[in-house]
Design a protein around this motif. Structure first.
Motif, PDB file in Angstrom:
ATOM      1  N   ALA A 142       0.995  -1.122  -0.004  1.00  0.00           N
ATOM      2  CA  ALA A 142       0.016  -0.073   0.099  1.00  0.00           C
ATOM      3  C   ALA A 142       0.868   1.324  -0.056  1.00  0.00           C
ATOM      4  CB  ALA A 142      -0.949  -0.133   1.332  1.00  0.00           C
ATOM      5  N   ILE A 143       0.411   2.186  -0.566  1.00  0.00           N
ATOM      6  CA  ILE A 143       1.114   3.316  -0.669  1.00  0.00           C
ATOM      7  C   ILE A 143       1.200   3.988   0.826  1.00  0.00           C
ATOM      8  CG2 ILE A 143       0.724   4.469  -2.736  1.00  0.00           C
ATOM      9  CD1 ILE A 143      -1.556   6.226  -1.656  1.00  0.00           C
ATOM     10  N   PRO A 144       2.378   4.658   1.242  1.00  0.00           N
ATOM     11  CA  PRO A 144       2.664   4.788   2.838  1.00  0.00           C
ATOM     12  C   PRO A 144       2.038   6.196   2.956  1.00  0.00           C
ATOM     13  CG  PRO A 144       4.617   5.176   1.324  1.00  0.00           C
ATOM     14  CD  PRO A 144       3.591   4.650   0.502  1.00  0.00           C
ATOM     15  N   ASP A 145       0.809   6.196   2.995  1.00  0.00           N
ATOM     16  CA  ASP A 145       0.205   7.570   3.317  1.00  0.00           C
ATOM     17  C   ASP A 145      -0.040   8.034   4.813  1.00  0.00           C
ATOM     18  OD1 ASP A 145      -1.630   5.665   4.060  1.00  0.00           O
ATOM     19  OD2 ASP A 145      -3.386   6.491   2.589  1.00  0.00           O
TER      20      ASP A 145
ATOM     21  N   TYR B 112       5.925   6.355  -2.108  1.00  0.00           N
ATOM     22  CA  TYR B 112       4.755   5.858  -3.127  1.00  0.00           C
ATOM     23  C   TYR B 112       5.530   5.337  -4.403  1.00  0.00           C
ATOM     24  CZ  TYR B 112       1.256   8.823  -1.011  1.00  0.00           C
ATOM     25  OH  TYR B 112       0.280   9.261   0.011  1.00  0.00           O
ATOM     26  N   ALA B 113       6.582   5.768  -4.739  1.00  0.00           N
ATOM     27  CA  ALA B 113       7.282   5.387  -6.166  1.00  0.00           C
ATOM     28  C   ALA B 113       7.787   4.017  -5.710  1.00  0.00           C
ATOM     29  CB  ALA B 113       8.520   6.434  -6.457  1.00  0.00           C
ATOM     30  N   ALA B 114       8.104   3.490  -4.442  1.00  0.00           N
ATOM     31  CA  ALA B 114       8.493   2.288  -4.327  1.00  0.00           C
ATOM     32  C   ALA B 114       7.389   1.188  -4.447  1.00  0.00           C
ATOM     33  CB  ALA B 114       9.119   2.045  -2.894  1.00  0.00           C
ATOM     34  N   SER B 115       6.415   1.739  -4.123  1.00  0.00           N
ATOM     35  CA  SER B 115       5.100   0.976  -4.299  1.00  0.00           C
ATOM     36  C   SER B 115       4.825   0.603  -5.786  1.00  0.00           C
ATOM     37  CB  SER B 115       3.815   1.564  -3.714  1.00  0.00           C
ATOM     38  OG  SER B 115       3.420   2.560  -4.320  1.00  0.00           O
TER      39      SER B 115
ATOM     40  N   ASP C  20       6.952  -7.298  -9.879  1.00  0.00           N
ATOM     41  CA  ASP C  20       6.451  -8.563  -9.408  1.00  0.00           C
ATOM     42  C   ASP C  20       6.774  -8.789  -7.827  1.00  0.00           C
ATOM     43  OD1 ASP C  20       4.651 -10.726  -9.389  1.00  0.00           O
ATOM     44  OD2 ASP C  20       6.013 -11.859 -10.418  1.00  0.00           O
ATOM     45  N   GLN C  21       7.166  -7.989  -7.260  1.00  0.00           N
ATOM     46  CA  GLN C  21       7.519  -8.263  -5.924  1.00  0.00           C
ATOM     47  C   GLN C  21       6.380  -8.079  -5.051  1.00  0.00           C
ATOM     48  OE1 GLN C  21      10.111  -4.749  -5.936  1.00  0.00           O
ATOM     49  NE2 GLN C  21      11.593  -6.099  -4.728  1.00  0.00           N
ATOM     50  N   ILE C  22       5.205  -7.391  -5.420  1.00  0.00           N
ATOM     51  CA  ILE C  22       3.882  -7.622  -5.058  1.00  0.00           C
ATOM     52  C   ILE C  22       2.873  -7.880  -6.218  1.00  0.00           C
ATOM     53  CG2 ILE C  22       4.225  -6.074  -2.870  1.00  0.00           C
ATOM     54  CD1 ILE C  22       3.083  -3.786  -4.480  1.00  0.00           C
ATOM     55  N   GLN C  23       1.817  -8.417  -5.935  1.00  0.00           N
ATOM     56  CA  GLN C  23       0.763  -8.794  -6.974  1.00  0.00           C
ATOM     57  C   GLN C  23      -0.524  -7.972  -6.995  1.00  0.00           C
ATOM     58  OE1 GLN C  23       2.255 -11.787  -5.185  1.00  0.00           O
ATOM     59  NE2 GLN C  23       4.101 -10.986  -6.392  1.00  0.00           N
ATOM     60  N   LEU C  24      -0.544  -7.737  -5.838  1.00  0.00           N
ATOM     61  CA  LEU C  24      -1.979  -6.408  -5.232  1.00  0.00           C
ATOM     62  C   LEU C  24      -1.442  -5.393  -4.575  1.00  0.00           C
ATOM     63  CD1 LEU C  24      -5.072  -6.537  -5.095  1.00  0.00           C
ATOM     64  CD2 LEU C  24      -4.707  -7.825  -2.723  1.00  0.00           C
ATOM     65  N   ALA C  25      -2.034  -4.110  -4.868  1.00  0.00           N
ATOM     66  CA  ALA C  25      -1.809  -3.086  -3.884  1.00  0.00           C
ATOM     67  C   ALA C  25      -2.811  -2.161  -3.821  1.00  0.00           C
ATOM     68  CB  ALA C  25      -0.681  -2.535  -4.621  1.00  0.00           C
ATOM     69  N   TRP C  26      -3.052  -1.400  -2.600  1.00  0.00           N
ATOM     70  CA  TRP C  26      -3.939  -0.479  -2.145  1.00  0.00           C
ATOM     71  C   TRP C  26      -3.168   0.790  -2.648  1.00  0.00           C
ATOM     72  CZ3 TRP C  26      -8.539   0.853  -1.658  1.00  0.00           C
ATOM     73  CH2 TRP C  26      -8.954   2.046  -0.873  1.00  0.00           C
ATOM     74  N   PHE C  27      -3.619   1.596  -3.939  1.00  0.00           N
ATOM     75  CA  PHE C  27      -2.707   2.506  -4.634  1.00  0.00           C
ATOM     76  C   PHE C  27      -3.679   3.927  -4.248  1.00  0.00           C
ATOM     77  CE2 PHE C  27      -0.589  -0.228  -7.719  1.00  0.00           C
ATOM     78  CZ  PHE C  27       0.467  -0.221  -7.013  1.00  0.00           C
TER      79      PHE C  27
ATOM     80  N   GLN D 256      -0.144   4.828 -12.716  1.00  0.00           N
ATOM     81  CA  GLN D 256       1.318   4.612 -12.833  1.00  0.00           C
ATOM     82  C   GLN D 256       1.632   3.335 -13.133  1.00  0.00           C
ATOM     83  OE1 GLN D 256       2.947   7.080  -9.693  1.00  0.00           O
ATOM     84  NE2 GLN D 256       3.762   8.464 -11.156  1.00  0.00           N
ATOM     85  N   ALA D 257       0.973   2.432 -11.793  1.00  0.00           N
ATOM     86  CA  ALA D 257       1.326   0.921 -11.923  1.00  0.00           C
ATOM     87  C   ALA D 257       0.754   0.116 -13.053  1.00  0.00           C
ATOM     88  CB  ALA D 257       0.906   0.298 -10.434  1.00  0.00           C
ATOM     89  N   ARG D 258      -0.550   0.701 -13.548  1.00  0.00           N
ATOM     90  CA  ARG D 258      -1.174  -0.195 -14.494  1.00  0.00           C
ATOM     91  C   ARG D 258      -0.414   0.261 -15.814  1.00  0.00           C
ATOM     92  NH1 ARG D 258      -5.482   1.376 -11.146  1.00  0.00           N
ATOM     93  NH2 ARG D 258      -6.052   3.266 -12.194  1.00  0.00           N
TER      94      ARG D 258
END
Length: 285
Positions: A28-31, A64-67, A74-81, A88-90
């Motif tokens: 998840a983004i570190p908000d 945010y950029a690291a997420s 492919d270090q993560i397959q799902l994210a709360w962006f 950006q991720a898509r």
């Protein structure tokens, strides 16, 4: 039993073990603060593991950029962006799709807050009186903490933020924006409305000296995005199962940690306005 049969059985069992051992990693983004994020998403990992029948692990990231990088690699397959990081991720992971958003994310808003010493008060229109004060955004690729507030600053004033304000900074996350404005380190800041509202509900002292002076018109924001190759790895229909699990999340404690009242289906087209603004401001290619 022949040696060939034994070997075939061994390879089959190894394959099954490998499939069963596959772990779904998400981030998840570190908000907010690291401590708050870990507490919030470790509970989500446990919920998803129960619903999906696979191991699920939360992977914290520092920015945010690291997420986005973790998703691309492919270090993560799902994210709360956020809205922008999701786009950006898509863009860097073909086939990735937004599958869910919070009920509140259909019409998200940013609060502009000001230290009480400025004398600025609430306004229904963009407060031009902010001119000449110091100002902090959140993270550089935050939708609610940078993208949309910068868009409205430019639209209302015809100036770049560093021309309209005396000094402009980036706090890194919404919680820090609230702290910096409350202490007067920056006179004004822009942050996610839900972070401020949660602080107000918890009667945190920061809200006494950092007061809302304006809120933006609504826009689409946070989303759960999943990679396009998860069905091949976890089985046909896995994307749909993850979406169902997220939409079916109804535990008040889990939802309060976001905070959201629930999750609803989403798709990539929902975030076309964010992509358009990101390109207009030069934050997307």
């Amino acid at each position: 039993m022949s040696l060939r049969t034994l070997l075939s059985a061994a390879f089959l069992m190894a394959g099954l073990s490998s499939a069963q051992a596959e772990t779904l990693y998400f981030s998840a983004i570190p908000d907010e603060d690291d401590t708050a994020l870990k507490a919030r998403f470790d509970k989500v990992a446990a919920y998803l593991a129960d619903e999906l029948g696979v191991d699920v692990a939360f992977v914290p990231v520092k920015s945010y950029a690291a997420s986005v990088t973790a998703f691309r690699n492919d270090q993560i397959q799902l994210a709360w962006f956020g809205g922008l990081t999701g786009v950006q991720a898509r863009m860097v992971s073909p086939g990735a799709t937004a599958i869910a958003q919070g009920v509140e994310d259909r019409e998200f808003v940013t609060y502009f807050i000001a230290n009480a010493e400025t004398g600025l008060t609430g306004s229904d229109t963009f407060p031009m009186e902010m001119a000449g004060h110091s100002f902090t955004f959140g993270a550089k690729t935050s939708t609610s903490g940078r993208l949309m507030p910068e868009y409205h600053i430019r639209e209302a004033t015809g100036q770049a933020p560093d021309a309209f304000f005396s000094r402009v900074g980036f706090s890194g996350d919404h919680s820090q924006t609230l702290r910096l404005v409350s202490t007067g380190a920056y006179e004004i800041g822009a942050l996610n409305f839900s972070v401020y509202d949660k602080a107000a509900d918890e009667a945190l002292p920061e809200v006494e000296t950092a007061r809302i002076i304006w809120k933006t018109p609504p826009y689409p924001d946070y989303n759960w995005t999943i990679r396009g190759d998860v069905d091949a790895r976890f089985g046909d229909g896995f994307t749909d199962r993850v979406q169902d699990a997220l939409i079916g999340m109804d535990d008040p404690d889990l939802l309060a940690s976001f905070p959201r009242s629930g999750f609803i289906p989403a798709d990539n087209d929902d975030y076309a306005p964010i992509e358009a603004v990101g390109k207009e401001l030069g934050l997307l290619e």
